[in-house]
Design an enzyme around this catalytic site. Structure first.
Site, PDB file in Angstrom:
ATOM      1  N   ASP A   1      -8.778  -5.989  -4.966  1.00 32.49           N
ATOM      2  CA  ASP A   1      -8.526  -4.637  -4.448  1.00 32.49           C
ATOM      3  C   ASP A   1      -9.422  -3.633  -5.170  1.00 32.49           C
ATOM      4  OD1 ASP A   1      -7.247  -2.133  -3.669  1.00 32.49           O
ATOM      5  OD2 ASP A   1      -5.506  -3.334  -3.118  1.00 32.49           O
TER       6      ASP A   1
ATOM      7  N   SER B   1       0.849  -1.186   0.000  1.00 31.12           N
ATOM      8  CA  SER B   1       0.000   0.000   0.000  1.00 31.12           C
ATOM      9  C   SER B   1       0.898   1.255   0.000  1.00 31.12           C
ATOM     10  CB  SER B   1      -0.960  -0.063   1.186  1.00 31.12           C
ATOM     11  OG  SER B   1      -2.061   0.780   0.990  1.00 31.12           O
TER      12      SER B   1
ATOM     13  N   HIS C   1      -8.271  -4.998  -0.510  1.00 34.12           N
ATOM     14  CA  HIS C   1      -7.063  -4.356   0.013  1.00 34.12           C
ATOM     15  C   HIS C   1      -6.727  -4.827   1.426  1.00 34.12           C
ATOM     16  CE1 HIS C   1      -3.925  -1.382  -0.447  1.00 34.12           C
ATOM     17  NE2 HIS C   1      -4.155  -0.972   0.772  1.00 34.12           N
TER      18      HIS C   1
END
Lengths: 349, 349
Positions: free
Chosen positions: A296, A142, A325
């Site tokens: 995601d 991320s 995610h």
């Protein structure tokens, strides 16, 4: 300053605060005494060629990596590697708005920090504090993936392997807006008081809204619909919101979210090459496995695949995970096996 | 009551206000004088078998259908069909919190209205006002799709064709949470004042946040990334936010959004069958084309496909549109050709 109990060794286990001194920031401003919260695992070998750097994600700290990713059963094996997890600036553990004793940067006065600033700070830390100039690998997810890409572009001859997981080298317009929505939820709370609240508990309503935005984007439509959330031992989706999302995010420091969110919005390795992403990623010499998560919602596979295509020799390794995610938390059992498989192959070459 | 200039014939063209009298609501409460804002196009034939009902979507009114979907060049051809567009209860045109002169249901006192209430009201309207008891088709998008499914399940022998576009028969846990996030953005504005504001302009901050949430979920990651937004003649994503999203949504009435959002949250045809979705959809005798939009972020194709599988003889007809859910506005040129193609085939059988 105020004491937020989340950002303490009681919650986070042991970590070291290491000063890198004065840090001049890319967008102006300075942190006179920039201190990084660092957790290391394993031993640096004599050749100093077994170091793996792990930068942290939005809201994340080193503890998520310790809990889930690192251990003798994992590719990130402390018996083999010297693993250095560096908390990003402003995340509540490294120098941050609510903990600094430098009044000039406290609370709402905290300066704009970039992904590049973090990487510059980490480079200093590794070189001056640990004597490490080359990295066996950088692994990050991320916002940690943003930092991983930044390392591979900024210091191409010093990063031998890179594993950006569920993140991009150049932030997208959608994610810019998504991040704004996340921050809107917090800063719109009257208790936020333009960043001059007395405690995160003053901002609990805004932090709760922020939590629920994460519920919509951090977890996939299919995770919610399929009932995969039952693995968290909740009985209803509403319990997931109240028992997991809201407690997780209302514990955090609001200004930290703002500092990290703005940093995320402007992450872009093409800043090194006049906006030319292909040229920036073309610089990379590290062996790169680009590892998006299949479900995601905001770092979709195709965005990551587009970037992988621009990196010499990079491979796209998609992690199949219904959670989306938040698969990063590792609560779907098959997640870590895939991470270990891909990192294992990356580390073997 | 206050005058919101958006909800006027100047903006919406001609429409008729038709009272259906007293409406007792499924979840309790009553609207003593329920008035539906209705726009008709075309002529009802003598056999009264050419009527198409179109219920409206969240924030939408009849005007979106007039502007984009209906005309001699479209499948929804007024020379062939009598098209009745009924604005949903609470949408700002039909009986709504900010316009009613019934103080018992004004503003924050507006009762909880369900998808079923709308369908009951529409059935009365068609039968008693227009003398229509059978529908050639029901066509609806998003919350209009919820109403379309409700029609096909509640009155299976009276709906011959149904085209639910970009919506579901049973709201998902993800969309329940998403809708909460949308409403959070509005109701958290101190100017909302628990629904007792003096004007939507008092809530402009919350409505702006609401607009930006739509930007994240209503438009796809790829629409933003690919630059498809340039077709709207903006030069930057920020201009899309400020020039399209914020003006579109800040014009709306906050209580209307709350009434519609709650209605959306609880849309579920399985309420007729003790929660058994397969049994509910198994009742449908209409010829159904289920028409999700390929890039829809919150009514993903697979959610719609799952429902299509439960409807006898239904066909899944995916609309390919990079915009995602807001493809419904028809700003991608290839959108309407697909809608017309599929509706044309549905209407031909």
């Amino acid at each position: 300053m105020y004491l937020n109990p989340f950002y303490t060794p009681e919650v986070h286990g042991p970590y070291e605060m290491i000063s890198i001194g004065r840090l001049e920031l890319e967008r102006g401003g300075v942190i006179e005494d920039c201190r990084l919260a660092v957790r290391t695992v394993g031993q640096l070998n004599e050749a100093k060629d077994n170091a793996i750097l792990i930068p942290t994600w939005f809201t994340g700290t080193h503890q998520a990596w310790i809990d889930t990713y690192i251990g003798p059963e994992h590719a990130l094996d402390p018996s083999r590697f010297f693993i250095v997890i560096v908390n990003q600036i402003g995340n509540g553990l490294s120098t941050s708005p609510h903990t600094t004793d430098d009044e000039s940067i406290a609370m709402s006065r905290f300066p704009f920090v970039t992904i590049g600033d973090d990487v510059v700070a980490q480079e200093w830390l590794l070189r001056e504090h640990f004597g490490i100039t080359e990295l066996f690998a950088v692994v990050g997810a991320s916002m940690g993936a943003q930092q991983t890409y930044e390392w591979a572009v900024r210091f191409p001859d010093r990063v031998h392997r890179a594993a950006p997981i569920a993140g991009t080298a150049q932030n997208t317009p959608h994610d810019f807006l998504f991040t704004r929505v996340l921050l809107d939820a917090v800063t719109s709370d009257p208790g936020f008081n333009d960043g001059e609240y007395a405690s995160n508990t003053d901002v609990v309503e805004g932090l709760g809204r922020h939590a629920r935005v994460w519920g919509v984007m951090g977890l996939s439509t299919e995770w919610w619909k399929s009932g995969a959330w039952r693995a968290l031992e909740f009985e209803t989706p509403q319990q997931v919101v109240e028992g997991f999302l809201e407690p997780t995010f209302t514990a955090l420091d609001p200004n930290s979210l703002v500092v990290m969110g703005r940093k995320w919005q402007h992450g872009d390795v093409a800043l090194h090459t006049d906006g030319d992403l292909a040229t920036a990623l073309g610089r990379v010499t590290a062996r790169v496995f680009v590892m998006p998560i299949s479900e995601d919602m905001f770092f979709p596979v195709r965005d990551c695949a587009t970037e992988a295509d621009l990196i010499p020799g990079a491979e796209l390794r998609v992690i199949d995970d219904v959670a989306g995610h938040f698969g990063l938390f590792g609560f779907v059992p098959e997640y870590m096996a895939q991470i270990d498989h891909h990192l294992g192959e990356l580390f073997a070459v």
